[in-house]
Scaffold this motif. Structure first.
Motif, PDB file in Angstrom:
ATOM      1  N   ALA A 106      64.700 -22.221 -90.733  1.00  0.00           N
ATOM      2  CA  ALA A 106      66.160 -22.107 -90.749  1.00  0.00           C
ATOM      3  C   ALA A 106      66.596 -21.368 -89.486  1.00  0.00           C
ATOM      4  O   ALA A 106      65.773 -20.810 -88.766  1.00  0.00           O
ATOM      5  N   ALA A 107      67.900 -21.364 -89.238  1.00  0.00           N
ATOM      6  CA  ALA A 107      68.443 -20.728 -88.038  1.00  0.00           C
ATOM      7  C   ALA A 107      67.843 -19.340 -87.838  1.00  0.00           C
ATOM      8  O   ALA A 107      67.670 -18.579 -88.790  1.00  0.00           O
ATOM      9  N   TYR A 108      67.554 -19.033 -86.570  1.00  0.00           N
ATOM     10  CA  TYR A 108      66.889 -17.765 -86.272  1.00  0.00           C
ATOM     11  C   TYR A 108      67.323 -17.261 -84.906  1.00  0.00           C
ATOM     12  O   TYR A 108      67.391 -18.023 -83.943  1.00  0.00           O
ATOM     13  N   THR A 109      67.613 -15.962 -84.826  1.00  0.00           N
ATOM     14  CA  THR A 109      67.901 -15.324 -83.554  1.00  0.00           C
ATOM     15  C   THR A 109      66.622 -14.662 -83.070  1.00  0.00           C
ATOM     16  O   THR A 109      66.095 -13.753 -83.717  1.00  0.00           O
ATOM     17  N   VAL A 110      66.121 -15.139 -81.946  1.00  0.00           N
ATOM     18  CA  VAL A 110      64.860 -14.674 -81.384  1.00  0.00           C
ATOM     19  C   VAL A 110      65.050 -13.293 -80.754  1.00  0.00           C
ATOM     20  O   VAL A 110      66.079 -13.026 -80.131  1.00  0.00           O
ATOM     21  N   LEU A 111      64.067 -12.427 -80.918  1.00  0.00           N
ATOM     22  CA  LEU A 111      64.122 -11.083 -80.354  1.00  0.00           C
ATOM     23  C   LEU A 111      63.317 -11.031 -79.059  1.00  0.00           C
ATOM     24  O   LEU A 111      62.252 -11.646 -78.957  1.00  0.00           O
ATOM     25  N   GLU A 112      63.784 -10.269 -78.091  1.00  0.00           N
ATOM     26  CA  GLU A 112      63.060 -10.152 -76.819  1.00  0.00           C
ATOM     27  C   GLU A 112      61.668  -9.580 -77.017  1.00  0.00           C
ATOM     28  O   GLU A 112      60.747  -9.870 -76.261  1.00  0.00           O
ATOM     29  N   THR A 113      61.479  -8.792 -78.053  1.00  0.00           N
ATOM     30  CA  THR A 113      60.164  -8.217 -78.339  1.00  0.00           C
ATOM     31  C   THR A 113      59.159  -9.264 -78.821  1.00  0.00           C
ATOM     32  O   THR A 113      57.970  -8.974 -78.920  1.00  0.00           O
ATOM     33  N   PHE A 117      68.174 -27.140 -87.274  1.00  0.00           N
ATOM     34  CA  PHE A 117      68.654 -25.771 -87.108  1.00  0.00           C
ATOM     35  C   PHE A 117      68.509 -25.314 -85.666  1.00  0.00           C
ATOM     36  O   PHE A 117      67.935 -26.004 -84.843  1.00  0.00           O
ATOM     37  N   THR A 118      69.047 -24.113 -85.393  1.00  0.00           N
ATOM     38  CA  THR A 118      69.129 -23.576 -84.034  1.00  0.00           C
ATOM     39  C   THR A 118      68.385 -22.260 -83.910  1.00  0.00           C
ATOM     40  O   THR A 118      68.489 -21.383 -84.766  1.00  0.00           O
ATOM     41  N   PHE A 119      67.646 -22.142 -82.795  1.00  0.00           N
ATOM     42  CA  PHE A 119      67.071 -20.872 -82.373  1.00  0.00           C
ATOM     43  C   PHE A 119      68.040 -20.302 -81.339  1.00  0.00           C
ATOM     44  O   PHE A 119      68.377 -20.986 -80.371  1.00  0.00           O
ATOM     45  N   THR A 120      68.498 -19.076 -81.520  1.00  0.00           N
ATOM     46  CA  THR A 120      69.376 -18.434 -80.546  1.00  0.00           C
ATOM     47  C   THR A 120      68.548 -17.433 -79.747  1.00  0.00           C
ATOM     48  O   THR A 120      67.846 -16.590 -80.325  1.00  0.00           O
ATOM     49  N   LEU A 121      68.631 -17.537 -78.435  1.00  0.00           N
ATOM     50  CA  LEU A 121      67.839 -16.688 -77.540  1.00  0.00           C
ATOM     51  C   LEU A 121      68.417 -15.277 -77.431  1.00  0.00           C
ATOM     52  O   LEU A 121      69.608 -15.071 -77.686  1.00  0.00           O
ATOM     53  N   PRO A 122      67.601 -14.326 -76.997  1.00  0.00           N
ATOM     54  CA  PRO A 122      68.111 -12.971 -76.738  1.00  0.00           C
ATOM     55  C   PRO A 122      69.039 -12.986 -75.508  1.00  0.00           C
ATOM     56  O   PRO A 122      69.042 -13.956 -74.737  1.00  0.00           O
ATOM     57  N   ALA A 123      69.745 -11.915 -75.308  1.00  0.00           N
ATOM     58  CA  ALA A 123      70.588 -11.781 -74.117  1.00  0.00           C
ATOM     59  C   ALA A 123      69.716 -11.824 -72.864  1.00  0.00           C
ATOM     60  O   ALA A 123      68.592 -11.311 -72.863  1.00  0.00           O
ATOM     61  N   ILE A 124      70.219 -12.433 -71.836  1.00  0.00           N
ATOM     62  CA  ILE A 124      69.466 -12.563 -70.590  1.00  0.00           C
ATOM     63  C   ILE A 124      69.079 -11.196 -70.038  1.00  0.00           C
ATOM     64  O   ILE A 124      67.972 -11.006 -69.535  1.00  0.00           O
ATOM     65  N   SER A 125      69.969 -10.230 -70.165  1.00  0.00           N
ATOM     66  CA  SER A 125      69.712  -8.895 -69.604  1.00  0.00           C
ATOM     67  C   SER A 125      68.510  -8.199 -70.234  1.00  0.00           C
ATOM     68  O   SER A 125      68.019  -7.221 -69.691  1.00  0.00           O
ATOM     69  N   PHE A 172      59.067 -23.469 -78.132  1.00  0.00           N
ATOM     70  CA  PHE A 172      59.551 -23.983 -79.409  1.00  0.00           C
ATOM     71  C   PHE A 172      58.995 -25.393 -79.575  1.00  0.00           C
ATOM     72  O   PHE A 172      59.121 -26.216 -78.659  1.00  0.00           O
ATOM     73  N   ILE A 173      58.397 -25.676 -80.739  1.00  0.00           N
ATOM     74  CA  ILE A 173      57.819 -26.994 -80.981  1.00  0.00           C
ATOM     75  C   ILE A 173      58.414 -27.577 -82.260  1.00  0.00           C
ATOM     76  O   ILE A 173      58.367 -26.948 -83.323  1.00  0.00           O
ATOM     77  N   ALA A 192      71.541 -20.537 -75.786  1.00  0.00           N
ATOM     78  CA  ALA A 192      71.670 -19.278 -75.055  1.00  0.00           C
ATOM     79  C   ALA A 192      72.517 -18.313 -75.877  1.00  0.00           C
ATOM     80  O   ALA A 192      73.389 -18.734 -76.650  1.00  0.00           O
ATOM     81  N   ALA A 193      72.265 -17.023 -75.719  1.00  0.00           N
ATOM     82  CA  ALA A 193      73.047 -16.011 -76.432  1.00  0.00           C
ATOM     83  C   ALA A 193      74.504 -16.032 -75.977  1.00  0.00           C
ATOM     84  O   ALA A 193      75.413 -15.768 -76.758  1.00  0.00           O
ATOM     85  N   THR A 194      74.725 -16.378 -74.716  1.00  0.00           N
ATOM     86  CA  THR A 194      76.068 -16.456 -74.139  1.00  0.00           C
ATOM     87  C   THR A 194      76.259 -17.856 -73.565  1.00  0.00           C
ATOM     88  O   THR A 194      75.392 -18.345 -72.845  1.00  0.00           O
ATOM     89  N   VAL A 195      77.373 -18.490 -73.889  1.00  0.00           N
ATOM     90  CA  VAL A 195      77.617 -19.854 -73.414  1.00  0.00           C
ATOM     91  C   VAL A 195      77.646 -19.918 -71.890  1.00  0.00           C
ATOM     92  O   VAL A 195      77.942 -18.933 -71.207  1.00  0.00           O
ATOM     93  N   ASP A 196      77.301 -21.085 -71.378  1.00  0.00           N
ATOM     94  CA  ASP A 196      77.335 -21.388 -69.939  1.00  0.00           C
ATOM     95  C   ASP A 196      76.372 -20.540 -69.107  1.00  0.00           C
ATOM     96  O   ASP A 196      76.634 -20.263 -67.931  1.00  0.00           O
ATOM     97  N   THR A 197      75.244 -20.120 -69.692  1.00  0.00           N
ATOM     98  CA  THR A 197      74.322 -19.257 -68.954  1.00  0.00           C
ATOM     99  C   THR A 197      72.903 -19.796 -68.861  1.00  0.00           C
ATOM    100  O   THR A 197      72.031 -19.135 -68.315  1.00  0.00           O
ATOM    101  N   MET A 198      72.668 -20.996 -69.365  1.00  0.00           N
ATOM    102  CA  MET A 198      71.326 -21.563 -69.368  1.00  0.00           C
ATOM    103  C   MET A 198      71.187 -22.608 -68.260  1.00  0.00           C
ATOM    104  O   MET A 198      72.042 -23.468 -68.109  1.00  0.00           O
ATOM    105  N   LEU A 199      70.102 -22.511 -67.506  1.00  0.00           N
ATOM    106  CA  LEU A 199      69.787 -23.499 -66.486  1.00  0.00           C
ATOM    107  C   LEU A 199      68.793 -24.483 -67.093  1.00  0.00           C
ATOM    108  O   LEU A 199      67.767 -24.078 -67.650  1.00  0.00           O
TER     109      LEU A 199
END
Length: 146
Positions: free
Chosen positions: A40-47, A62-70, A78-79, A90-97
């Motif tokens: 299910a949806a999950y927010t990934v931690l930088e740790t 479902f969606t995996f949400t990445l940590p903040a870029i900073s 992800f498989i 991306a945690a913030t829109v318009d920030t993924m290359l």
């Protein structure tokens, strides 16, 4: 100067790797990939950097949400194992290359019959997040949302 075992332990915990001593007493890092199943949806931690997330057993897209870029540097994989759409956002829109887009919001494998086996690799150096889609077939379609 050779590193102490305490330094090895601290470094390994900080970087999510296992330490090893070389012949000169210096420590090296051996990457050990961690596999974690999410259904299910999950927010990934930088740790959790270095983790490979699998969708085994998922019953819906479902969606995996990445940590903040900073919070980088970090790296994730992800498989899509289940035959349901997998999105990495991306945690913030318009920030993924990603493919042909320098300001994406997310990438996904969601086209029916083109999901299973697809991979998304995500790397972040603390200033830029790059997502790369890898299909097991040239016919798998990665959808980019801006």
């Amino acid at each position: 100067m050779p590193q102490s075992r305490t330094a090895q332990t601290v470094a390994s915990r900080a970087m999510g790797h296992s330490p090893a001593l070389d012949a000169d007493g210096y420590f090296t890092l051996i990457a050990i990939k961690r596999y974690v199943v999410k259904t299910a949806a999950y927010t990934v931690l930088e740790t959790e950097s270095g983790t490979c997330f699998l969708t085994t057993g998922a019953t819906a897209a479902f969606t995996f949400t990445l940590p903040a870029i900073s919070t980088g540097p970090w790296h994730f994989e992800f498989i899509a194992v289940a035959d349901f759409g997998m999105t990495v956002a991306a945690a913030t829109v318009d920030t993924m290359l990603t493919f042909n887009d320098a300001a994406a919001d997310s990438v996904a494998f969601s086209t029916a019959s083109e999901i299973m086996g697809a991979r998304i690799l995500v790397d972040c150096d603390g200033t830029t997040v790059v997502a790369t889609g890898i299909g097991v077939s040239h016919r798998q379609t990665m959808t980019v949302t801006s």
